[in-house]
Design a protein around this motif. Sequence first.
Motif, PDB file in Angstrom:
ATOM      1  N   ARG A   1      49.335  21.207   2.345  1.00 50.05           N
ATOM      2  CA  ARG A   1      49.250  20.408   3.712  1.00 50.05           C
ATOM      3  C   ARG A   1      50.681  20.332   3.813  1.00 50.05           C
ATOM      4  NH1 ARG A   1      44.526  17.791   5.744  1.00 50.05           N
ATOM      5  NH2 ARG A   1      43.363  17.843   3.399  1.00 50.05           N
TER       6      ARG A   1
ATOM      7  N   ALA B   1      52.340  16.771   6.945  1.00 54.67           N
ATOM      8  CA  ALA B   1      51.514  16.027   7.462  1.00 54.67           C
ATOM      9  C   ALA B   1      53.039  14.667   7.470  1.00 54.67           C
ATOM     10  CB  ALA B   1      50.573  14.989   6.564  1.00 54.67           C
TER      11      ALA B   1
ATOM     12  N   GLU C   1      50.418  17.388  11.949  1.00 49.89           N
ATOM     13  CA  GLU C   1      49.476  17.580  10.689  1.00 49.89           C
ATOM     14  C   GLU C   1      49.004  19.711  11.004  1.00 49.89           C
ATOM     15  OE1 GLU C   1      45.706  17.258   7.968  1.00 49.89           O
ATOM     16  OE2 GLU C   1      45.758  16.057   9.728  1.00 49.89           O
TER      17      GLU C   1
ATOM     18  N   LEU D   1      41.852  21.117   7.472  1.00 46.30           N
ATOM     19  CA  LEU D   1      42.685  20.262   8.103  1.00 46.30           C
ATOM     20  C   LEU D   1      41.107  19.836   9.271  1.00 46.30           C
ATOM     21  CD1 LEU D   1      45.329  21.216   7.823  1.00 46.30           C
ATOM     22  CD2 LEU D   1      45.331  20.828  10.431  1.00 46.30           C
TER      23      LEU D   1
ATOM     24  N   THR E   1      44.310  14.210  12.951  1.00 43.75           N
ATOM     25  CA  THR E   1      42.864  14.898  13.590  1.00 43.75           C
ATOM     26  C   THR E   1      41.761  15.023  13.117  1.00 43.75           C
ATOM     27  OG1 THR E   1      45.060  15.436  12.425  1.00 43.75           O
ATOM     28  CG2 THR E   1      43.517  17.262  11.380  1.00 43.75           C
TER      29      THR E   1
ATOM     30  N   CYS F   1      52.633  12.286   8.561  1.00 45.85           N
ATOM     31  CA  CYS F   1      52.320  10.459   8.579  1.00 45.85           C
ATOM     32  C   CYS F   1      52.456   9.441   7.043  1.00 45.85           C
ATOM     33  CB  CYS F   1      50.890  10.728   8.213  1.00 45.85           C
ATOM     34  SG  CYS F   1      49.456   9.196   8.701  1.00 45.85           S
TER      35      CYS F   1
ATOM     36  N   HIS G   1      45.598  12.710   8.212  1.00 47.28           N
ATOM     37  CA  HIS G   1      46.362  12.909   9.845  1.00 47.28           C
ATOM     38  C   HIS G   1      45.495  11.559  10.444  1.00 47.28           C
ATOM     39  CE1 HIS G   1      48.889  11.299  13.339  1.00 47.28           C
ATOM     40  NE2 HIS G   1      50.353  11.325  12.129  1.00 47.28           N
TER      41      HIS G   1
ATOM     42  N   VAL H   1      49.939   9.129   4.508  1.00 44.84           N
ATOM     43  CA  VAL H   1      50.006  10.473   3.675  1.00 44.84           C
ATOM     44  C   VAL H   1      51.082  10.810   2.137  1.00 44.84           C
ATOM     45  CG1 VAL H   1      49.229  13.171   3.582  1.00 44.84           C
ATOM     46  CG2 VAL H   1      48.767  11.306   5.535  1.00 44.84           C
TER      47      VAL H   1
END
Length: 325
Positions: A309, A311, A232, A239, A248, A313, A245, A316
Amino acid sequence: MTALLLVDGLVKQYPVAGRRGGTLHAVDGVGFTLAAGRTLGIVGESGCGKSTTAKLVLGMIPATSGRIAFAGEPVTALRDARWRDQRRSMQMIYQDPMAALDRRLTVGEQLLEPLAIHGIEAGDAARRDRALSLFDAVGLRPELFGRYPHELSGGQRQRVVIARALILDPKLVVCDEAVSALDVSVAAQVINLLQDLQARSGIAYLFISHDLKVVRQVADEVAVMYLGRIVEQGRPDQLLHAPAHPYTEALVSAVPGMRPRRRERIVLAGDPPNPVDRPSGCAFHPRCPRALPRCRVEAPALRPAPDGRLAACHLVPADSRAAAA
């Protein structure tokens, strides 16, 4: 914004000797950019590849593959004249000042040494004046110039290390856990010093730390690493206040005072996987409380999310505009 430092597809692998052999994936496809006068924070658990990334960026160790460019010029680990010229503009602040300093030399001699090596300033008097000026800039008294490292406090030694990193007027400084060994009050002074120097001279910092509170204070952007990869990346407020994530989220929840309201601390099961024997799919899935069946077989790519952002994942959603482009 023009990038002072560009890292693309950076990989560092180490062959593992022994009966079973194998390959240790220390850094696996890391990429980012850093502009002059900006700070990129890199965070993650011990062993995630933060310090290896720093050494690769500075050309201290050779990369297995990938691209590193500083001020438009490629960075390699070949110890030739071009590498030495680059290293004059790329310096490092180490975690342990006693290990970074030579106990046989006074701190003044260690500040003067880089000036002599690179032929900066004509004459001993001019070099001493330059070193004493920087000594004052980092908050050290002139009478400490002739002392040995063991005669200084921890905070004073760290300021000496900072002064030595800045004596050549670098454009990029890598801070590898630069304040983790200091007490809170001294660490705050050192952080304020680094920020003041950045405001005056436009230095770029690659700030590596496990302390999310410190990173939140100093960084313009944060990259979270897990098992050699960035999972991320984005602004600190994104964040650290609303992590996307699961890894995170777990890191943030473990820091007192940073956990989002009405959320319990997330305790991850087990230790990070062996980098020699990476799990299939997403490397985080064996510890992820929200892993999908897809996570076990398909490694997610680092891609833009709707809020800007990056990421890596499957949970997301991707930015549809970026996907269309």
